[in-house]
Each structure stands twice: as C-alpha cells, then as structure tokens.
Scaffold this motif. Structure first.
Motif, mmCIF file in Angstrom:
data_model
loop_
_atom_site.group_PDB
_atom_site.id
_atom_site.type_symbol
_atom_site.label_atom_id
_atom_site.label_comp_id
_atom_site.label_asym_id
_atom_site.label_seq_id
_atom_site.Cartn_x
_atom_site.Cartn_y
_atom_site.Cartn_z
ATOM 1 N N GLN A 1 0.836 -1.190 0.000
ATOM 2 C CA GLN A 1 0.000 0.000 0.000
ATOM 3 C C GLN A 1 0.874 1.244 0.000
ATOM 4 O O GLN A 1 1.899 1.297 0.673
ATOM 5 C CB GLN A 1 -0.910 0.030 1.229
ATOM 6 N N SER A 2 0.435 2.209 -0.772
ATOM 7 C CA SER A 2 1.133 3.488 -0.848
ATOM 8 C C SER A 2 0.994 4.232 0.474
ATOM 9 O O SER A 2 -0.051 4.148 1.136
ATOM 10 C CB SER A 2 0.539 4.325 -1.985
ATOM 11 N N ALA A 3 2.025 4.967 0.830
ATOM 12 C CA ALA A 3 1.953 5.816 2.020
ATOM 13 C C ALA A 3 0.934 6.932 1.818
ATOM 14 O O ALA A 3 0.349 7.433 2.773
ATOM 15 C CB ALA A 3 3.328 6.398 2.329
ATOM 16 N N ARG A 4 0.700 7.317 0.560
ATOM 17 C CA ARG A 4 -0.246 8.393 0.237
ATOM 18 C C ARG A 4 -1.697 7.950 0.322
ATOM 19 O O ARG A 4 -2.555 8.719 0.704
ATOM 20 C CB ARG A 4 0.017 8.942 -1.174
ATOM 21 N N SER A 5 -1.962 6.699 -0.081
ATOM 22 C CA SER A 5 -3.339 6.217 -0.101
ATOM 23 C C SER A 5 -3.346 4.702 0.034
ATOM 24 O O SER A 5 -2.633 4.013 -0.705
ATOM 25 C CB SER A 5 -4.024 6.620 -1.403
ATOM 26 N N LYS A 6 -4.169 4.206 0.914
ATOM 27 C CA LYS A 6 -4.256 2.760 1.115
ATOM 28 C C LYS A 6 -4.884 2.051 -0.072
ATOM 29 O O LYS A 6 -4.775 0.846 -0.211
ATOM 30 C CB LYS A 6 -5.040 2.454 2.394
ATOM 31 N N ARG A 7 -5.549 2.817 -0.949
ATOM 32 C CA ARG A 7 -6.169 2.225 -2.139
ATOM 33 C C ARG A 7 -5.162 2.002 -3.263
ATOM 34 O O ARG A 7 -5.439 1.283 -4.205
ATOM 35 C CB ARG A 7 -7.292 3.121 -2.652
ATOM 36 N N ILE A 8 -4.012 2.629 -3.179
ATOM 37 C CA ILE A 8 -2.997 2.539 -4.232
ATOM 38 C C ILE A 8 -1.929 1.535 -3.816
ATOM 39 O O ILE A 8 -1.385 1.606 -2.714
ATOM 40 C CB ILE A 8 -2.349 3.910 -4.503
ATOM 41 N N LEU A 9 -1.648 0.592 -4.718
ATOM 42 C CA LEU A 9 -0.563 -0.356 -4.504
ATOM 43 C C LEU A 9 0.641 0.080 -5.337
ATOM 44 O O LEU A 9 0.501 0.391 -6.518
ATOM 45 C CB LEU A 9 -0.985 -1.769 -4.910
ATOM 46 N N THR A 10 1.794 0.104 -4.696
ATOM 47 C CA THR A 10 3.009 0.471 -5.411
ATOM 48 C C THR A 10 3.900 -0.755 -5.561
ATOM 49 O O THR A 10 3.861 -1.670 -4.740
ATOM 50 C CB THR A 10 3.772 1.595 -4.677
ATOM 51 N N ALA A 11 4.674 -0.780 -6.628
ATOM 52 C CA ALA A 11 5.509 -1.936 -6.947
ATOM 53 C C ALA A 11 6.983 -1.635 -6.711
ATOM 54 O O ALA A 11 7.451 -0.523 -6.975
ATOM 55 C CB ALA A 11 5.292 -2.337 -8.403
ATOM 56 N N THR A 12 7.682 -2.639 -6.230
ATOM 57 C CA THR A 12 9.139 -2.579 -6.089
ATOM 58 C C THR A 12 9.710 -3.905 -6.574
ATOM 59 O O THR A 12 9.024 -4.935 -6.540
ATOM 60 C CB THR A 12 9.572 -2.341 -4.625
#
Length: 157
Positions: free
Chosen positions: A92-103
């Motif tokens: 989950q993105s630190a900005r929004s729990k609805r956004i998933l970020t990839a690494t």
C-alpha cells in the motif's frame, strides 16, 4: 495557406507513412526481444515493466498502465504475474491505502540484469548501421517527439 501548412500537408502525403516506418522498426525489435527473452520466461512488456519499476521504485499499476497505453486491468494482470513469480512486490502506498506500489524483489533485480544484457545486445544490433551522429540525432528527435506528444496529450508519461 502558410508555408508551414504546406510542409505539414506534404509530409502527410509521403508514402510509406512515417508512422508506418516507425511502427515497422518497432515491431522488428519487439519480435526479436520477445524471442530472446523467452528463455528467461519474460515477455517484452514484462521486461519493460521490470525495467521501469527498477528505475521508478514505488510506481503504481495505474501509472504503469498509462505509460503502456493499456487498461488498468491489463496492467494488473501483468504485475500480478510478476508478483506471483516473486519478481515484484506490492504494498500500500503511504499516500493512499487504495494505491498499490511496486518494487523489485532481489529475484526481480537479478533477472533484470540478465534481461538488460539481452536488450543491450538487441539494441546494439538494431542500430549498428547508424553512425554515432545519426544515432544521437535519432535519440534527440524521438525524445523531443515524445515530449511534444505528451504535452499534446497524445502520449502518457
């Protein structure tokens, strides 16, 4: 009609179309990369996603879908497949729990090194007929075109 308008119309009348030539060159390179990445178990788009995530750690699937001109659902399928293989991790993105970020995972970084070698070889081969000056000019022109298309809303970041 201005001289500039005449020049634009003259360009549009050229055959084969410049778009066709650009697309055919792209298709030739894409076919080669698809073939040469197959032993690594990657497609061209999977490789490019890994490459972008490697340089833009924490990018969202939505950003990737805009970059690739595919639907968010299609990009989610690509990213999910890479995640299942252990090449990407999402959180989950630190900005929004609805956004998933990839690494990239360690395995993702390892396969990206191998895939980059494949892409390096293909790119070197594809542009071997160009002088250094022509190659630099091609990169300059294509980069400028992409900036202008993005500004006009015809291409996404």
């Amino acid at each position: 009609m201005s001289r500039r308008d005449d020049a634009i119309l003259a360009r549009a009348a050229l055959r084969p179309r410049t778009m066709y030539l650009l697309n055919q060159a792209n298709q030739a390179v894409r076919m080669q990369i698809e073939q040469d990445l197959r032993p690594l178990g990657l497609t061209g788009i999977q490789y490019t996603v890994l490459s972008i995530v490697g340089t833009r750690d924490g990018i969202s699937s939505a950003e990737l879908s805009r970059r690739f001109f595919v639907t968010p659902q299609t990009m989610n399928e690509i990213v999910s497949a890479l995640e299942k293989r252990g090449l990407l991790a999402r959180e989950q993105s630190a900005r929004s729990k609805r956004i998933l970020t990839a690494t990239l995972t360690d395995a993702g970084r390892e396969i990206l090194v191998e895939a980059d070698l494949v892409a390096d070889r293909i790119e070197a081969n594809a542009f071997r007929h160009l002088s250094d000056r022509d190659f630099d000019e091609l990169r300059r022109v294509l980069g400028g075109l992409l900036v202008a298309l993005r500004k006009d809303g015809l291409a996404k970041a």
